[in-house]
Structures are given as structure tokens and as C-alpha cells.
Enzyme design. Structure first.
Site, PDB file in Angstrom:
ATOM      1  N   SER A   1       0.797  -1.237   0.000  1.00 34.11           N
ATOM      2  CA  SER A   1       0.000   0.000   0.000  1.00 34.11           C
ATOM      3  C   SER A   1       0.825   1.280   0.000  1.00 34.11           C
ATOM      4  O   SER A   1       0.271   2.356  -0.188  1.00 34.11           O
ATOM      5  CB  SER A   1      -0.913   0.032   1.228  1.00 34.11           C
ATOM      6  OG  SER A   1      -2.037  -0.748   0.964  1.00 34.11           O
TER       7      SER A   1
ATOM      8  N   LYS B   1       0.399   3.453  -2.883  1.00 33.85           N
ATOM      9  CA  LYS B   1      -0.835   4.227  -3.130  1.00 33.85           C
ATOM     10  C   LYS B   1      -0.619   5.743  -3.257  1.00 33.85           C
ATOM     11  O   LYS B   1      -1.096   6.341  -4.219  1.00 33.85           O
ATOM     12  CB  LYS B   1      -1.877   3.919  -2.054  1.00 33.85           C
ATOM     13  CG  LYS B   1      -2.425   2.492  -2.129  1.00 33.85           C
ATOM     14  CD  LYS B   1      -3.311   2.171  -0.919  1.00 33.85           C
ATOM     15  CE  LYS B   1      -3.855   0.751  -0.979  1.00 33.85           C
ATOM     16  NZ  LYS B   1      -4.594   0.395   0.254  1.00 33.85           N
TER      17      LYS B   1
ATOM     18  N   VAL C   1       1.365  -3.649   3.954  1.00 32.86           N
ATOM     19  CA  VAL C   1       1.239  -4.896   4.711  1.00 32.86           C
ATOM     20  C   VAL C   1       2.475  -5.798   4.656  1.00 32.86           C
ATOM     21  O   VAL C   1       2.525  -6.803   5.350  1.00 32.86           O
ATOM     22  CB  VAL C   1      -0.016  -5.723   4.310  1.00 32.86           C
ATOM     23  CG1 VAL C   1      -1.286  -5.053   4.765  1.00 32.86           C
ATOM     24  CG2 VAL C   1      -0.036  -6.029   2.831  1.00 32.86           C
TER      25      VAL C   1
ATOM     26  N   TYR D   1      -5.065   4.415   7.684  1.00 29.38           N
ATOM     27  CA  TYR D   1      -6.343   3.700   7.779  1.00 29.38           C
ATOM     28  C   TYR D   1      -7.141   4.160   8.996  1.00 29.38           C
ATOM     29  O   TYR D   1      -7.226   5.342   9.288  1.00 29.38           O
ATOM     30  CB  TYR D   1      -6.114   2.188   7.819  1.00 29.38           C
ATOM     31  CG  TYR D   1      -5.305   1.669   6.673  1.00 29.38           C
ATOM     32  CD1 TYR D   1      -5.627   2.012   5.364  1.00 29.38           C
ATOM     33  CD2 TYR D   1      -4.224   0.840   6.883  1.00 29.38           C
ATOM     34  CE1 TYR D   1      -4.891   1.524   4.301  1.00 29.38           C
ATOM     35  CE2 TYR D   1      -3.482   0.352   5.830  1.00 29.38           C
ATOM     36  CZ  TYR D   1      -3.822   0.700   4.543  1.00 29.38           C
ATOM     37  OH  TYR D   1      -3.085   0.233   3.510  1.00 29.38           O
TER      38      TYR D   1
ATOM     39  N   TYR E   1      -3.232  -3.421 -10.380  1.00 28.45           N
ATOM     40  CA  TYR E   1      -3.054  -2.912  -9.016  1.00 28.45           C
ATOM     41  C   TYR E   1      -2.214  -3.889  -8.187  1.00 28.45           C
ATOM     42  O   TYR E   1      -1.335  -3.481  -7.404  1.00 28.45           O
ATOM     43  CB  TYR E   1      -4.434  -2.680  -8.371  1.00 28.45           C
ATOM     44  CG  TYR E   1      -4.386  -2.536  -6.874  1.00 28.45           C
ATOM     45  CD1 TYR E   1      -3.965  -1.348  -6.277  1.00 28.45           C
ATOM     46  CD2 TYR E   1      -4.745  -3.607  -6.037  1.00 28.45           C
ATOM     47  CE1 TYR E   1      -3.901  -1.226  -4.896  1.00 28.45           C
ATOM     48  CE2 TYR E   1      -4.690  -3.486  -4.661  1.00 28.45           C
ATOM     49  CZ  TYR E   1      -4.262  -2.305  -4.091  1.00 28.45           C
ATOM     50  OH  TYR E   1      -4.192  -2.194  -2.730  1.00 28.45           O
TER      51      TYR E   1
END
Ligand code: GLU
Length: 430
Positions: free
Chosen positions: A64, A67, A261, A243, A191
Site C-alpha cells: 500500500s 498508493k 502490509v 487507515y 493494481y
């Protein structure tokens, strides 16, 4: 002398090392077997210097942490309007893989949750790119942020795509709302490849430093994305990067950040430093346990919270003195540092509270390294008003720091390279 920062980093790593709580990400089989002993931290300064300690050259997948960078690429490739039409900027307060879309438009709430990031992947590069071309655009863009050519981990990609049911469900939802216009499976495939790009903590620190450096990679000097894009990305990282722990993070650590992660965690402190940590065990939010502890230490030990800003404005007016005497006396306001609104206000206040009695007045910018737009307009307005009240105004600006030094509307400044030039008696021949 030994450099100080690696010693400090080694000490803090030693303090968090015994913490064996948390688990590596279990839902991607290839990550579940990660070696949990790894622990590293790197600081990349804006001149390209990297300080590190521990496992900062071990490769792991970016996940992530890709992103915010791909969001930056999409914003620069497609423009703000096209991206904002498809992905919002509101924190969701939910887990990263929650299937949360705006009820009326179907837009994902922000680009840091998977729904947003899957959409953002589809917006990287030109609209007519084929899927492989889009993945290549992403890989090239991430590489430009890192300052070296990155590659993908095929095993992690294969392992994740085989279990990507949830991301596929999200993509199909997005497709049903016409947020995704292409094939949902193809976008999830791209992705997932994006998430499987291999990086080290050293790379991540440099990528974060590129954000901290207004989009210019400190090593290559390449302007990877425009400054306005970086402001947008850092703002979204600050409110949504961690998050459902974003609020705790924002108050306690206070550095725009993003976790992945595989155990990576980055922080970009604008104008100062890019930070990255690596430790694979995750907490319930999916953030690296020891990474979060490290950032808490860094922030409190070094005062890195973005809301803790030194009062730079207080030092802007270095001196107010007179050179020469009689009719040729020159009043010099000597400025220094980086000047923004509050710094320019100090100069305005000085000119108002102590109006110069000398005819000649110089604003000496020799020790100034930056003037932002509002400060530029305020300093030129001081010059204009001084001209209107009968002064000859000089700008001592050997490095041409002041862009377009024209006060307009009756104002006039003479730009010179040194105070001596401004102090030369009028009519004197050099
Ligand atoms: N590839 C992961 C996923 O989409 C990334 C999640 C993360 O790093 O938080 O589930």
C-alpha cells in the site's frame, strides 16, 4: 567524527527490537512466511544523504505504500478534476480493504483505501494505454520517486492475485457504479502488480524525501511530479494514510505517512526529511508494530510533528542599521532565511513602527534563500509605499531571489548586487 544519526537510529532500533507482538500479513500466503527478524530504519535528507541502521537494503514488496505515489502519478497524468471526479479525499475511518463507497456517487472515499487505490491505478498514464503500458507507467513512476529502476516480485504477485477475492469484489462494485470503466479483473491485476514492486527501506526513504522535497528527487534532481500534486498527496496521507488509526497517528506522530502490509512504513516531513522503517509484524490495523513505535520515538525525540514549527519568522529581520551619513545615508533592513507571510509581516511592522528618516532605503536580501509569493508581494508593497513617500528604494539581491521585482503602481526599486553599490553617493563615478 562519526556521524551522529546512525548511532541514534541504532539505539532506537535496539529499544524496539524485543517487541515481538503482531503477525505478518496472513491473507497473502507469500507474505505470511516473511522473516520477522528484519528491522531497519532510514532517513533520507533533502540533499540526498541517507542515514540508516539495521536492514535497510533488504527488498520487500511496497504494497500500500505505492498508493500515495500512484495517486501523485494519476494527478499529474490526468489532472485534478478527472481524478477527484472518481476518488474523494475524506478519511473513511475504516479498514484498508473495507468495501466503502460514497452512497450517492459510488466514489471511493479516498485514494489510500483499496477501493480508491484500485481506481487510481486505472487513472495512471494516458487513458488509451493498454494494461501492460499502465503497469509500466506505474513502475517507471515509482522508480523515478526512488531514483533507481525498481522491479516486481512475481511470486508475491502470483500469491496475492490468487487470493484477491476481496479486491475483485471491490473492483466489480466500482465497475457497477461506472467508477471503473475498463475490465474489473484487469485493473485488479495491474493494481496487484503495483503492490508487488520490490523496494528497500533506503528506497522508501528516498521516495518519501522526494515528497518532502516538493516532488524533486534529491539524488537525480528529477521533478517527478508538480509541487501542487505533492501538497495534495501529503494532505491525503496525513488524514487517511494510516487507515483507521489515522487520528491517533496524526495527533501522536504528526507526520504524513503510509504503511504497507509487507511491513514498510514511510513518513514525509515537508521541507525536512523522508523516513522509512521496515519490520514485518503488523498490528490489527495492518500497520507495522515496530514501525509505529519507531515513528513515535522519532517524532517525540526530534520534534518532528508537522504542527511543531520553529518560529522562523522571528529571525527574518537580521538588522536595521544605517550605512554612511548626511544626505547619502542609507537605511538598510537586512533580511535572512526563508520568508513567508509571518516573516514579511515582521518587515512591514518594522517599516511602519520605525519609519526611516533617510531618503535612501535598502532591503538587503543577500542572506535570504527563499521568498514565497505572499512575502514577495508584501515586500514589493513596502517598496512601493516607501517610493510614494519620497524614498529611493534599493533591493540588494545578488542571487536574484526576488522574482520580477517591480512594485508597480508608482513604486520603483533599483536592484543592486551589494549594499556598497546602493551606498555610493548619488552622482559619484565608480
Ligand atoms: N496489496 C494489498 C491489498 O490490496 C495492499 C494492502 C496494504 O498494504 O495495506 O490488500
Amino acid at each position: 567524527m562519526r556521524p551522529i544519526i546512525p548511532d541514534y537510529l541504532a539505539e532506537v532500533l535496539g529499544d524496539v527490537e524485543p517487541d515481538a507482538s503482531g503477525e505478518p500479513a496472513g491473507y497473502i500466503p507469500e507474505l505470511a512466511t516473511a522473516d520477522t527478524k528484519y528491522l531497519g530504519a532510514a532517513f533520507a535528507m533533502l540533499d540526498g544523504e541517507v542515514y540508516g541502521s539495521g536492514d535497510i537494503d533488504i527488498e520487500f514488496t511496497i504494497q500500500s505504500i505505492s498508493k500515495p505515489f500512484v495517486y501523485a502519478l494519476a494527478l499529474s497524468d490526468r489532472g485534478f478534476d478527472s481524478v477527484l471526479a472518481k476518488v474523494g479525499v475524506e478519511p473513511s475511518g475504516e479498514a484498508f480493504n473495507e468495501i466503502s463507497l460514497e452512497s450517492d456517487t459510488g466514489r471511493p472515499l479516498n485514494p489510500m483505501i483499496n477501493a480508491g487505490a484500485i481506481t487510481v491505478h486505472s487513472l495512471a498514464g494516458a487513458e488509451d494505454l493498454d494494461p501492460a503500458g499502465r503497469v509500466e507507467r506505474v513502475l517507471r513512476g515509482l522508480s523515478a520517486f526512488a531514483g533507481r529502476r525498481l522491479k516486481m516480485d512475481e511470486a508475491v504477485y502470483a500469491s496475492e492475485i490468487e487470493h484477491a477475492h476481496r479486491n475483485l469484489a471491490i473492483a466489480h462494485m466500482l465497475r457497477s457504479h461506472d467508477i471503473l470503466t475498463g475490465d474489473a479483473r484487469t485493473v485488479v491485476d495491474g493494481y496487484t502488480r503495483q503492490c508487488s514492486v520490490l523496494v528497500t527501506a533506503r528506497d522508501l526513504a528516498m521516495m518519501a524525501a522526494t515528497l518532502a522535497n516538493r516532488g524533486m528527487n534529491p539524488l537525480s534532481g528529477e521533478q517527478v511530479v508538480p509541487e501542487a500534486v505533492v501538497r495534495q498527496v501529503l494532505s491525503v496521507m496525513f488524514s487517511c494514510g494510516m487507515y483507521d488509526a489515522a487520528g491517533d497517528w496524526g495527533t501522536q506522530v504528526g507526520i504524513p505517512a503510509k504503511s504497507g502490509v509487507a511491513g514498510g512504513l514511510i513518513g514525509a516531513l515537508p521541507g525536512q526529511v523522508g523516513i522509512a522503517t521496515f519490520s514485518p509484524r503488523l498490528d490489527v490495523h495492518g500497520n507495522s508494530v515496530r514501525g509505529v513505535s519507531l515513528f513515535e520515538r522519532f517524532s517525540s525525540d526530534m520534534g518532528l510533528h508537522v504542527m511543531e514549527v520553529p518560529p522562523a519568522a522571528l529571525a527574518v529581520l537580521r538588522s536595521n542599521h544605517v550605512v554612511g551619513s548626511g544626505p547619502n545615508a542609507l537605511r538598510v533592513l537586512e533580511l535572512q532565511g526563508g520568508i513567508g507571510f509571518a516573516g514579511a509581516e515582521r518587515v512591514v511592522k518594522e517599516a511602519v513602527d520605525n519609519p526611516p528618516s533617510e531618503v535612501k532605503v535598502a532591503l538587503d536580501l543577500t542572506r535570504v534563500y527563499s521568498i514565497d509569493d505572499v512575502a514577495r508581494r508584501m515586500l514589493l508593497e513596502i517598496a512601493r509605499r516607501l517610493t510614494l513617500s519620497g524614498h529611493d528604494v534599493y533591493l540588494v539581491d545578488p542571487e536574484s531571489i526576488m522574482k520580477d521585482p517591480d512594485p508597480g503602481d508608482g513604486g520603483r526599486v533599483t536592484v543592486v548586487d551589494s549594499v556598497d553599490q546602493a551606498a555610493i553617493p548619488m552622482g559619484a563615478v565608480q
